[in-house]
Design a protein around this motif. Sequence first.
Motif, PDB file in Angstrom:
ATOM      1  N   PRO A  87       0.781  -1.209  -0.239  1.00 36.18           N
ATOM      2  CA  PRO A  87      -0.021  -0.376   0.099  1.00 36.18           C
ATOM      3  C   PRO A  87       0.872   1.478  -0.185  1.00 36.18           C
ATOM      4  O   PRO A  87       2.396   1.114   0.393  1.00 36.18           O
ATOM      5  CB  PRO A  87      -0.689  -0.683   0.728  1.00 36.18           C
ATOM      6  CG  PRO A  87       0.024  -1.169   1.681  1.00 36.18           C
ATOM      7  CD  PRO A  87       0.565  -1.552   1.288  1.00 36.18           C
ATOM      8  N   SER A  88       0.361   2.432  -0.704  1.00 34.83           N
ATOM      9  CA  SER A  88       0.977   3.760  -0.827  1.00 34.83           C
ATOM     10  C   SER A  88       0.461   4.987  -0.176  1.00 34.83           C
ATOM     11  O   SER A  88      -0.387   4.811   0.260  1.00 34.83           O
ATOM     12  CB  SER A  88       0.502   4.322  -2.174  1.00 34.83           C
ATOM     13  OG  SER A  88       1.745   2.712  -2.933  1.00 34.83           O
ATOM     14  N   VAL A  89       1.327   5.929   0.393  1.00 36.81           N
ATOM     15  CA  VAL A  89       0.951   7.408   1.329  1.00 36.81           C
ATOM     16  C   VAL A  89       1.324   7.713   0.637  1.00 36.81           C
ATOM     17  O   VAL A  89       3.084   7.972  -0.523  1.00 36.81           O
ATOM     18  CB  VAL A  89       1.557   6.361   2.787  1.00 36.81           C
ATOM     19  CG1 VAL A  89       1.548   8.047   3.421  1.00 36.81           C
ATOM     20  CG2 VAL A  89       0.661   5.804   3.336  1.00 36.81           C
ATOM     21  N   ARG A  90       0.901   8.833   0.326  1.00 37.65           N
ATOM     22  CA  ARG A  90       1.659  10.206  -0.144  1.00 37.65           C
ATOM     23  C   ARG A  90       1.978  11.158   1.283  1.00 37.65           C
ATOM     24  O   ARG A  90       0.658  11.917   1.891  1.00 37.65           O
ATOM     25  CB  ARG A  90       1.447  10.902  -1.358  1.00 37.65           C
ATOM     26  CG  ARG A  90       1.679  12.704  -1.850  1.00 37.65           C
ATOM     27  CD  ARG A  90       0.959  12.234  -2.854  1.00 37.65           C
ATOM     28  NE  ARG A  90       1.461  13.728  -3.516  1.00 37.65           N
ATOM     29  CZ  ARG A  90       0.423  14.963  -4.485  1.00 37.65           C
ATOM     30  NH1 ARG A  90      -0.008  13.914  -5.546  1.00 37.65           N
ATOM     31  NH2 ARG A  90       1.015  15.832  -5.508  1.00 37.65           N
ATOM     32  N   VAL A  91       2.970  11.992   1.401  1.00 38.33           N
ATOM     33  CA  VAL A  91       3.343  12.872   1.736  1.00 38.33           C
ATOM     34  C   VAL A  91       4.241  13.953   1.244  1.00 38.33           C
ATOM     35  O   VAL A  91       4.937  14.045   0.662  1.00 38.33           O
ATOM     36  CB  VAL A  91       4.376  12.520   3.051  1.00 38.33           C
ATOM     37  CG1 VAL A  91       4.676  13.909   4.087  1.00 38.33           C
ATOM     38  CG2 VAL A  91       4.117  11.532   3.818  1.00 38.33           C
ATOM     39  N   GLY A  92       3.374  15.276   0.946  1.00 41.45           N
ATOM     40  CA  GLY A  92       3.542  16.394   0.414  1.00 41.45           C
ATOM     41  C   GLY A  92       4.172  16.025  -0.969  1.00 41.45           C
ATOM     42  O   GLY A  92       2.885  15.244  -1.741  1.00 41.45           O
ATOM     43  N   GLU A  93       5.070  16.130  -1.581  1.00 37.75           N
ATOM     44  CA  GLU A  93       5.028  15.574  -2.995  1.00 37.75           C
ATOM     45  C   GLU A  93       5.904  14.444  -3.531  1.00 37.75           C
ATOM     46  O   GLU A  93       6.195  13.536  -4.402  1.00 37.75           O
ATOM     47  CB  GLU A  93       6.421  17.110  -3.768  1.00 37.75           C
ATOM     48  CG  GLU A  93       5.926  17.997  -3.919  1.00 37.75           C
ATOM     49  CD  GLU A  93       4.409  18.300  -4.490  1.00 37.75           C
ATOM     50  OE1 GLU A  93       4.593  18.500  -6.137  1.00 37.75           O
ATOM     51  OE2 GLU A  93       3.260  18.065  -4.123  1.00 37.75           O
ATOM     52  N   GLU A  94       6.258  14.044  -2.040  1.00 36.80           N
ATOM     53  CA  GLU A  94       7.072  12.428  -2.017  1.00 36.80           C
ATOM     54  C   GLU A  94       5.901  11.113  -2.279  1.00 36.80           C
ATOM     55  O   GLU A  94       4.445  10.910  -1.361  1.00 36.80           O
ATOM     56  CB  GLU A  94       7.791  12.287  -0.863  1.00 36.80           C
ATOM     57  CG  GLU A  94       8.924  13.181  -1.218  1.00 36.80           C
ATOM     58  CD  GLU A  94       9.743  12.871  -2.757  1.00 36.80           C
ATOM     59  OE1 GLU A  94       9.764  11.522  -3.135  1.00 36.80           O
ATOM     60  OE2 GLU A  94      10.109  13.448  -3.516  1.00 36.80           O
ATOM     61  N   VAL A  95       6.044   9.792  -2.898  1.00 42.19           N
ATOM     62  CA  VAL A  95       5.048   9.000  -2.223  1.00 42.19           C
ATOM     63  C   VAL A  95       5.897   7.744  -2.136  1.00 42.19           C
ATOM     64  O   VAL A  95       6.739   7.734  -2.367  1.00 42.19           O
ATOM     65  CB  VAL A  95       4.761   8.581  -4.082  1.00 42.19           C
ATOM     66  CG1 VAL A  95       3.649   6.948  -3.735  1.00 42.19           C
ATOM     67  CG2 VAL A  95       3.842   9.558  -4.784  1.00 42.19           C
ATOM     68  N   TYR A  96       5.465   7.183  -1.022  1.00 44.78           N
ATOM     69  CA  TYR A  96       5.967   6.334  -0.700  1.00 44.78           C
ATOM     70  C   TYR A  96       5.504   4.691  -0.559  1.00 44.78           C
ATOM     71  O   TYR A  96       4.134   5.068  -0.452  1.00 44.78           O
ATOM     72  CB  TYR A  96       5.970   6.222   0.768  1.00 44.78           C
ATOM     73  CG  TYR A  96       6.999   7.210   1.337  1.00 44.78           C
ATOM     74  CD1 TYR A  96       8.601   7.595   1.423  1.00 44.78           C
ATOM     75  CD2 TYR A  96       6.624   8.844   1.712  1.00 44.78           C
ATOM     76  CE1 TYR A  96       8.939   8.527   1.828  1.00 44.78           C
ATOM     77  CE2 TYR A  96       6.690   9.470   1.534  1.00 44.78           C
ATOM     78  CZ  TYR A  96       8.390   9.882   1.519  1.00 44.78           C
ATOM     79  OH  TYR A  96       8.645  11.050   2.210  1.00 44.78           O
ATOM     80  N   GLY A  97       6.337   3.628  -0.943  1.00 37.39           N
ATOM     81  CA  GLY A  97       5.203   2.162  -1.387  1.00 37.39           C
ATOM     82  C   GLY A  97       6.564   1.362  -0.074  1.00 37.39           C
ATOM     83  O   GLY A  97       6.844   1.645   0.668  1.00 37.39           O
ATOM     84  N   ARG A  98       5.011   0.407   0.409  1.00 36.93           N
ATOM     85  CA  ARG A  98       5.242  -1.197   0.639  1.00 36.93           C
ATOM     86  C   ARG A  98       4.690  -0.155   2.459  1.00 36.93           C
ATOM     87  O   ARG A  98       6.150  -0.786   3.054  1.00 36.93           O
ATOM     88  CB  ARG A  98       6.521  -1.877   0.473  1.00 36.93           C
ATOM     89  CG  ARG A  98       6.521  -2.499  -0.671  1.00 36.93           C
ATOM     90  CD  ARG A  98       8.092  -3.178  -1.092  1.00 36.93           C
ATOM     91  NE  ARG A  98       8.044  -3.211  -2.306  1.00 36.93           N
ATOM     92  CZ  ARG A  98       9.243  -3.248  -2.723  1.00 36.93           C
ATOM     93  NH1 ARG A  98      10.658  -3.470  -2.031  1.00 36.93           N
ATOM     94  NH2 ARG A  98       9.872  -3.753  -4.311  1.00 36.93           N
ATOM     95  N   VAL A  99       3.994   0.233   2.676  1.00 37.65           N
ATOM     96  CA  VAL A  99       4.167   0.857   4.282  1.00 37.65           C
ATOM     97  C   VAL A  99       3.070   0.089   5.194  1.00 37.65           C
ATOM     98  O   VAL A  99       2.057   0.021   4.629  1.00 37.65           O
ATOM     99  CB  VAL A  99       2.724   2.777   3.730  1.00 37.65           C
ATOM    100  CG1 VAL A  99       3.115   3.297   4.769  1.00 37.65           C
ATOM    101  CG2 VAL A  99       4.360   3.189   2.802  1.00 37.65           C
ATOM    102  N   ASP A 100       4.344  -0.044   6.062  1.00 36.29           N
ATOM    103  CA  ASP A 100       3.307  -0.602   6.716  1.00 36.29           C
ATOM    104  C   ASP A 100       2.910   0.405   8.178  1.00 36.29           C
ATOM    105  O   ASP A 100       3.809   1.448   7.877  1.00 36.29           O
ATOM    106  CB  ASP A 100       3.867  -2.287   7.624  1.00 36.29           C
ATOM    107  CG  ASP A 100       5.575  -1.370   8.231  1.00 36.29           C
ATOM    108  OD1 ASP A 100       5.923  -0.879   8.321  1.00 36.29           O
ATOM    109  OD2 ASP A 100       6.014  -2.543   7.903  1.00 36.29           O
ATOM    110  N   ALA A 101       2.243   0.071   9.412  1.00 31.02           N
ATOM    111  CA  ALA A 101       2.361   0.706  10.632  1.00 31.02           C
ATOM    112  C   ALA A 101       3.367   1.105  11.058  1.00 31.02           C
ATOM    113  O   ALA A 101       3.404   2.874  11.569  1.00 31.02           O
ATOM    114  CB  ALA A 101       1.826  -0.362  11.230  1.00 31.02           C
ATOM    115  N   ALA A 102       4.858   0.348  10.955  1.00 27.94           N
ATOM    116  CA  ALA A 102       6.116   0.986  11.594  1.00 27.94           C
ATOM    117  C   ALA A 102       5.956   1.974  10.536  1.00 27.94           C
ATOM    118  O   ALA A 102       6.913   3.132  11.095  1.00 27.94           O
ATOM    119  CB  ALA A 102       6.992  -0.160  11.361  1.00 27.94           C
ATOM    120  N   THR A 103       6.627   2.292   9.457  1.00 29.02           N
ATOM    121  CA  THR A 103       6.222   2.708   8.352  1.00 29.02           C
ATOM    122  C   THR A 103       5.967   4.273   8.366  1.00 29.02           C
ATOM    123  O   THR A 103       6.432   5.263   7.686  1.00 29.02           O
ATOM    124  CB  THR A 103       6.397   3.258   7.022  1.00 29.02           C
ATOM    125  OG1 THR A 103       7.021   1.160   6.691  1.00 29.02           O
ATOM    126  CG2 THR A 103       7.423   2.966   6.161  1.00 29.02           C
TER     127      THR A 103
END
Lengths: 179, 510
Positions: free
Chosen positions: A136-152
Amino acid sequence: MEKTNANEVDPIVQTRLETLVARHAQRLGAMLPILHEIQAEYGFIPSPAISVVAHALNVSRAEVYGVITFYADFRTEPPGRSIIQVCRGEACQAKGGCELEAYAKRSLGIDFHQTTPDHAVTLEPVFCLGNCACSPSVRVGEEVYGRVDAATFDELVAEAKANTEQKAPAADAALGARS
Amino acid sequence: MSLKVYVPCDTTAVSVGADRVAKMIATQAATIGHHITLVRNGSRGMFWLEPLVEVETEGGRIAYGPVTTRDVESLFAADFLHGGQHALCLGPTTEIPYLKNQERLTFERVGVIDPLSLDDYQTHGGWIGLQKALALSATEIVAEVKGSGLRGRGGAAFPTGIKWQTVLDTSADQKYIVCNADEGDSGTFADRMLMEGDPYCLIEGIVIAGLAVGATVGYIYLRSEYPRCWTTLNEAIRRCEAAGWLGPNIADSGRSFHLEVRLGAGAYICGEETALLESLEGKRGEVRAKPPLPAHVGLFGKPTVVNNVITLACIPLILARGGKYYHDYGQGRSRGTLTLQLSGNIQRPGLIEKAFGLTLRELLYEFGGGSASGRPLRAVQAGGPLGAYVPTHDFDLPLDYEAFAQRGAMIGHGGIVAFDESVDMRRMARFAMEFCAEESCGKCTPCRIGSVRGVEVIDRIEQGQNREANLVLLESLCETMQHGSLCAMGGMTPFPVQSALKHFPEDFER
């Protein structure tokens, strides 16, 4: 909607808005570029902007307001210092996106479209960041993050808070113009 | 000669740490005193291997992946700069079966070149299509595209040549090319990869489209969820203008073409072509009734070609190698290659470009390696949030527009999202309705109201209230939405719902 009587607007804000609008007013279909420009400056569309845009594009204030409220990106209230978007698309759901979504809300203590009381984070849903292959993915500002779990997710929140702690919200200047 | 090291700048590669890896490789090389050239290429589309680092050796490019910052030191110790052995070494990149077994036409440069290098683009076959088009008449260009059998890759699969012919035949003082880069379907990322990995290919396709129909202005309508594309495209346009590939005198031909990128604002419906045009005009993204077709009355009331990113990116190759070359790939009425995007619960997610005709089973197991969780796959959703759920017993279905349509499914933009047996299909059906309620433009009642009622009915089924009667009601609601909606949003939201009901009725009985 708040009052948009031009007489009550801080003249500095008014001038600034007119400058921003003038950058695009001559372009065909200038409405979205103008609104993006204003939001990039203030973090949201301050209410005095509606009159300025309407005047420059020769449309009614209702039309401007209609456009602002149609699009998920445009906000009429200042957001938190960081905007965190959690993807709700099916590819993220197939890899634990719903659990991540629930964790995000629980850990921040807010629902989607809300801002933490310390004004640090606004949480938003997003329908696909095009990062489906590493969901699953999350975006913070202009950056996208992949393989996000609770710790990330916790790390991203901590990082976002640290990065913006010193930063006064860009919206502050316009806040006075809102009331 | 300095050694070339490739670390992708693609969003997905960066989302799993490619920037940090690139930085560390550069620092480490400098510390040791190795002179390297670090190229930030697009992604090869093998996302389970990202960040995928490649080095150029005499025997071709050697791949290492997935590389984390923790691996960098040991990579240098293993002399990876000269293709040294290491636990993460994958051998020559093009020999990796996932890549080797593809037929990359549209994506042949993606992951290979430096996306913004005009030299790279030109040495890898760029601008040949445009040069040929400049020597042809508009009718001849359109004939070439018709001959290729290319159909719109955005989802609707309308023959591109016919659309272009319509715009060509409509006389007007101004015509437009609009590139639909509002890739909103979840499970799709081909447009993004192409725009980030080979932006000049898209620009070349757009300019050729302009020559073909007599349009001199183009817009790329890009979704705001793709910030990297925004930067890349704007820089690519700037460089093309400076080099004379865009502007008043394209390649000294005396022909002009002006192109700009416009940013959407988080509305899924703006991927629907008429809503997109409204949005470009600066209005709420509400769907227009058709007719008139955009080909007759489009942007600002002028004849307009609206094509998806991949459709336009197919064009340079079709002109360069001829329509027949492209037509020789594929089967039946589905010609050329399909850029499939595999994601969800799958071991090897990524981009697979292959001639039409591959089966879902081959895609999911031979390329994808089955589920990521190790539990059996139960369903795939094909074609985005408006696409049907396909059960395992239909996995032998060939990927072909007509074959899918016959089974009530669609290929759409080529996104395939896999789910293992833990999926709750009632929840997925509810999500389809919820998504439609969230993203409906509100213009027509079946979509605006129907989707809200759909969520409520599915909730009542879940709570066990009049289950049988509510199942009948849900079917009827789906039919109303399907036949009564103005566009595909309301018209196709029933597909995931009905397919879930049909193939997984047990999930609605609990």
